[in-house]
Design a protein around this motif. Sequence first.
Motif, PDB file in Angstrom:
ATOM      1  N   LEU A 483       0.850  -1.177   0.000  1.00  0.00           N
ATOM      2  CA  LEU A 483       0.000   0.000   0.000  1.00  0.00           C
ATOM      3  C   LEU A 483       0.885   1.225   0.000  1.00  0.00           C
ATOM      4  CD1 LEU A 483      -2.796   1.366   0.292  1.00  0.00           C
ATOM      5  CD2 LEU A 483      -2.498   1.200   2.777  1.00  0.00           C
ATOM      6  N   SER A 484       0.628   2.146  -0.908  1.00  0.00           N
ATOM      7  CA  SER A 484       1.417   3.377  -0.982  1.00  0.00           C
ATOM      8  C   SER A 484       0.490   4.552  -1.223  1.00  0.00           C
ATOM      9  CB  SER A 484       2.456   3.288  -2.107  1.00  0.00           C
ATOM     10  OG  SER A 484       1.826   3.034  -3.355  1.00  0.00           O
ATOM     11  N   GLY A 485       0.997   5.728  -0.947  1.00  0.00           N
ATOM     12  CA  GLY A 485       0.176   6.913  -1.137  1.00  0.00           C
ATOM     13  C   GLY A 485       0.994   8.182  -1.137  1.00  0.00           C
ATOM     14  N   ALA A 486       0.417   9.221  -1.674  1.00  0.00           N
ATOM     15  CA  ALA A 486       1.076  10.529  -1.722  1.00  0.00           C
ATOM     16  C   ALA A 486       0.014  11.611  -1.672  1.00  0.00           C
ATOM     17  CB  ALA A 486       1.908  10.663  -2.988  1.00  0.00           C
ATOM     18  N   VAL A 509      -3.407  10.557  -3.547  1.00  0.00           N
ATOM     19  CA  VAL A 509      -3.478   9.348  -4.365  1.00  0.00           C
ATOM     20  C   VAL A 509      -3.039   8.172  -3.505  1.00  0.00           C
ATOM     21  CG1 VAL A 509      -2.662   8.144  -6.417  1.00  0.00           C
ATOM     22  CG2 VAL A 509      -2.997  10.615  -6.482  1.00  0.00           C
ATOM     23  N   SER A 510      -3.851   7.100  -3.495  1.00  0.00           N
ATOM     24  CA  SER A 510      -3.507   5.880  -2.771  1.00  0.00           C
ATOM     25  C   SER A 510      -3.559   4.708  -3.736  1.00  0.00           C
ATOM     26  CB  SER A 510      -4.482   5.630  -1.617  1.00  0.00           C
ATOM     27  OG  SER A 510      -4.419   6.673  -0.669  1.00  0.00           O
ATOM     28  N   ARG A 511      -2.614   3.809  -3.571  1.00  0.00           N
ATOM     29  CA  ARG A 511      -2.530   2.644  -4.457  1.00  0.00           C
ATOM     30  C   ARG A 511      -2.390   1.376  -3.623  1.00  0.00           C
ATOM     31  NH1 ARG A 511      -3.584   0.320  -9.465  1.00  0.00           N
ATOM     32  NH2 ARG A 511      -2.228  -1.501  -9.683  1.00  0.00           N
ATOM     33  N   LEU A 512      -3.292   0.393  -3.870  1.00  0.00           N
ATOM     34  CA  LEU A 512      -3.256  -0.884  -3.180  1.00  0.00           C
ATOM     35  C   LEU A 512      -2.987  -1.991  -4.188  1.00  0.00           C
ATOM     36  CD1 LEU A 512      -3.773  -2.733  -0.701  1.00  0.00           C
ATOM     37  CD2 LEU A 512      -6.198  -2.731  -1.354  1.00  0.00           C
ATOM     38  N   ASP A 513      -2.028  -2.820  -3.887  1.00  0.00           N
ATOM     39  CA  ASP A 513      -1.732  -4.013  -4.690  1.00  0.00           C
ATOM     40  C   ASP A 513      -1.714  -5.208  -3.747  1.00  0.00           C
ATOM     41  OD1 ASP A 513      -0.947  -3.174  -7.590  1.00  0.00           O
ATOM     42  OD2 ASP A 513       0.068  -1.734  -6.302  1.00  0.00           O
TER      43      ASP A 513
END
Length: 636
Positions: A483-486, A509-513
């Motif tokens: 999980l990452s975000g900015a 912006v958040s990104r889940l993989d």
Amino acid sequence: MFPRLLCSLSVLSLSIAAAHAADLDTPRLQGIDNFRDVAGITTAYSTTHDGTMRAGVFYRSNALTPTASDLATLNGLGIKAVFDLRTPSEIAATPDTMISGATYQNIDIIGATTSGANITTVSFKSAADAIAMMQETNRAFVSDAGMRGQLGVLFNELAGVDGAALFHCTAGKDRTGWTAAVLQSIAGVDNATIMSNYLATNDYTAARVAKTLAMMPPSMAAVYAPLLGVEASYLQAGLDQVTAQYGSMDNYLKQGLGLSQETIYVLRGKMVEYNSLPGQAGLIGNAAAGAQLLQELQNSKLSGTYSAYNYYLQSAIDAGTLGGVESTVGGQVHADAASYLLRQNAMIEQAAAPFASGTDLKVGQYRLWSTALAGYLGTDGSAHAQSSNEHSQGLMVGVTQRFSEQLSARGGIGYSKGTVGGAGGEADTDFTFLNLGARYGFTSLERGLFADANLSAGYVDYDSKRDLGGGLGSAKGDTHGNLSGATLALGYRLPMNEMVLEPSLGVRVSRLDLLGFQEKGSELALDVDSLQQTRRSAVANLDVSFAPMPMGAWQLVPGVRVGYERVLGVHQVDSEGHLLGLDIEQRAAFDNRDQFSGGVNLMANLGALSLGAEVGASGGGDSHGFSGGLKASYQF
């Protein structure tokens, strides 16, 4: 002079051709004129509860004496088992020609010690005597313990066949006719249709019977004609005996034949496909998708077998309700968990917010800080999903340093544990992360326009358990991912007499993989696709800090924070699973494009030491929640 008449009736039909039926794809055979599908004559029969009989499950016939072309046809029907209901003497007189790939089993319904043992040897003085005997034979299927025992064996064997099955006697009308009638009753075919199907023997065998009667003297033909065909009174005698002796067909099956409810459900699952399930027409959203999956599974290997799914479905049909399984079967909790994780970056920023600016530091100073947060968010059930709830708690430790009049930076590490519940499932997430941020004041950090940046990234460990209900067990799964975000925001710091206002606008912006995984522990465990989701949103915040208030040696600094977030683009979060080649998609309960938050905080400062707490609330759409936190820092 006439002891083996019934045994030889089918032999006389070898040269008799019968008409061909076009529907149901059931062939008409030259050498086996009473061969047909239990599902119907011209069309598949309808059953109770909006069901339709399946073709090609159970076939009935007279003795297997096929022509060469008949045998080729039979070999192509996928018949896996043949059940011969005749006595040994009948079999010896007319042996079956075996179907390729099919097993053979003799289940002698009449036997040598039962009341029907003399069916092929008794002589009659009148047609009335013949009719009376046929009626008594049908009663014996119910009243005779030996016959009931053999019929019980037959139905258990039919339930266990993996594929199509054929059962037959000599003429395919009495023992076979009773078996077919009982099967159709199990399926839910109405009584009139069952009787019509029973009487169809007279049409199928008309040519053979006419030829046989023509070979007899007229006086003999008149007496024995009732034995060559069927009359409604024959079957009705057996059905009336069921009512008189057991009260209902269900009691006959269970008490008389010793069949279990599970076996009855297996037979029904084999024979019937339900065009709709109880309450299905009124469902929408995730529940509708779940009901559709339950319906489609009727054509899977789980249907018509000794499976938990088949027992559940047949029970639901009888009960008139799916019992909530339509909402649990699709794995909504996986979508709920993905939605929760995509909002974790906002929680990280909330944890770091009191120490983000560095305005309380002099150039070269730094502050070591820690913060603990806990929160709850509940989403009420809506048209598309069941309600969900989220519990979270986390700890973050970091340091903030001021490098110049215009620049400060921060970094921290943290851990957040979440529990997400929804639609009979629960998912536990463990998120370990690194957080970095910086603030730049275009004039200075204390006043004027500033830019704030925040980055986070971490590792997610995921475990889930879904209690499906309906005796279907629990589906468990685990996986991991990232999980990452900015967030990038522009704000303005405005000191006033008794307070400092700090409004800001930005984009997050958040990104889940999350890797795909296979659940275990239930027949309806899903193969869950990878959860790869990106959430983009606009954020607006207003931070207000008030002038310090002295309290002894301490200084109290109250503050208020209000926020608003609007998701850009698609705001729904979905998950997708697969089961036996079928797909199901579920939407998360949290379905808000707009979310509002607000909270108050209080910091107590004693020299370089600061202690504080905050409480807050959030809401939007069908969601509502609260949070709280404790904070501590030390300035160097």
